[in-house]
Design a protein around this motif. Structure first.
Motif, PDB file in Angstrom:
ATOM      1  N   ASP A 116       0.661   1.537   3.138  1.00 13.47           N
ATOM      2  CA  ASP A 116       1.839   0.697   2.945  1.00 13.47           C
ATOM      3  C   ASP A 116       2.730   0.701   4.193  1.00 13.47           C
ATOM      4  O   ASP A 116       2.689   1.625   5.003  1.00 13.47           O
ATOM      5  N   ASP A 147       1.456  -4.102   2.716  1.00 16.64           N
ATOM      6  CA  ASP A 147       1.125  -2.943   1.909  1.00 16.64           C
ATOM      7  C   ASP A 147      -0.385  -2.779   1.871  1.00 16.64           C
ATOM      8  O   ASP A 147      -1.140  -3.680   2.258  1.00 16.64           O
ATOM      9  N   ARG A 148      -0.828  -1.644   1.396  1.00 16.83           N
ATOM     10  CA  ARG A 148      -2.247  -1.301   1.388  1.00 16.83           C
ATOM     11  C   ARG A 148      -3.079  -2.397   0.721  1.00 16.83           C
ATOM     12  O   ARG A 148      -2.753  -2.866  -0.366  1.00 16.83           O
ATOM     13  N   GLU A 198      -3.470  -5.461   1.728  1.00 16.91           N
ATOM     14  CA  GLU A 198      -3.067  -6.809   2.107  1.00 16.91           C
ATOM     15  C   GLU A 198      -3.633  -7.178   3.474  1.00 16.91           C
ATOM     16  O   GLU A 198      -3.841  -6.314   4.333  1.00 16.91           O
TER      17      GLU A 198
END
Length: 305
Positions: free
Chosen positions: A162, A214-215, A217
């Motif tokens: 993130d 964020d993670r 994406e």
């Protein structure tokens, strides 16, 4: 202490992958037999035992064929590209131990470290990257005088953590005689801090994203590096990228105002490794291209004469 932390990180990452795979399979309602059949239909044979081990955490996909199977699984299970792959830890070493290459191949190391410190990233060479390169497309324009007029890059990232909001660009602009190029953000980013080492002909620059990732994406950016001219800075009849981590797809295009006699692509894994070459043909527009899939770490480029 470092080894202990590294071991714990691998265990956590492996657990995250198996849990995500197990949950996705259960949500899909597909049996392991059906998943195996889907993989087989895509030309990727994987045993039911391997699938069972992956979802239970007893083993992790490591070979290239296994990673290809995970990519197909993401599609079959309705997941985003890279959603499972990003959870995998680095593969366990096999055979005789080899030192992991941490030093750049083509950049002067001490000068690069000093430049990175100026731009606010003193540990960039050692720290774990949190942006995976999903795709990178470079288009380089070579003027009639043989110099490099400009390069336009389109890059797609996927965040593995993130809060990712920037990418660090390091550029070799051809030695002390060549001035630094002008950096222009074209899409979904803007320039941040920029530092130039005129002695070694290096530029380091931040590209700040228009939004924080964020993670899981993905984000696409475009930018261009433009040189003053004519005459344009000489480029030693070559253009390359050095990758310190793998890239899924790299497309390199070179367009020429005056067509060269010969072109070839080349790759090199380390500073002491032999260079591998492959001849290239100019197309009808006076351009040439080369593609690297699942490449890196190493150097990938095109030369001409």
């Amino acid at each position: 202490m470092i080894a202990a932390n590294s071991s714990r990180r691998v265990q956590v990452a492996s657990s995250a992958f198996s849990e995500a795979l197990r949950t996705s399979i259960a949500r899909s309602g597909l049996s392991l037999d059906r998943l195996q059949a889907r993989l087989q239909a895509n030309g990727i044979p994987v045993s039911i035992t391997a699938l069972s081990y992956w979802q239970s955490g007893k083993r992790q996909p490591e070979r290239q064929s296994s990673l290809s199977a995970v990519r197909v699984l993401e599609e079959v299970l309705g997941l985003q590209p890279g959603e499972l792959l990003s959870l995998l830890p680095p593969p366990r070493p096999r055979g005789p131990a080899r030192p992991r290459r941490t030093e750049p191949v083509n950049f002067p190391v001490e000068a690069l470290k000093a430049l990175l410190e100026k731009v606010g990233a003193p540990h960039a060479l050692e720290q774990q990257h949190r942006l995976n390169l999903a795709s990178l497309h470079d288009r380089c324009e070579i003027a009639a005088d043989g110099g490099q007029r400009c390069t336009t890059a389109r890059t797609v990232f996927q965040a593995t953590a993130d809060g990712q909001d920037r990418w660090l660009l390091v550029y070799d602009h051809g030695g002390a005689e060549a001035g630094p190029p002008q950096l222009h953000a074209l899409r979904n980013c803007r320039p941040g801090r920029v530092e130039v080492d005129t002695e070694h002909g290096l530029t380091a620059a931040e590209l700040l994203f228009d939004r924080t990732l964020d993670r899981g994406e993905t984000h696409l950016i475009e930018y261009t590096l433009t040189n003053g001219g004519p005459p344009y800075p000489p480029c030693a009849n070559t253009y390359y990228r050095e990758f310190r981590r793998p890239v899924r797809e790299y497309l390199l295009e070179i367009s020429f105002d005056a067509a060269p006699n010969h072109c070839w692509q080349y790759t090199r894994s380390g500073a002491q490794d032999a260079e591998e070459r492959k001849p290239l043909q100019l197309d009808t527009t006076g351009s040439v291209h080369a593609v690297a899939l699942d490449f890196g770490p190493g150097v990938f480029g095109i030369s001409w004469e």
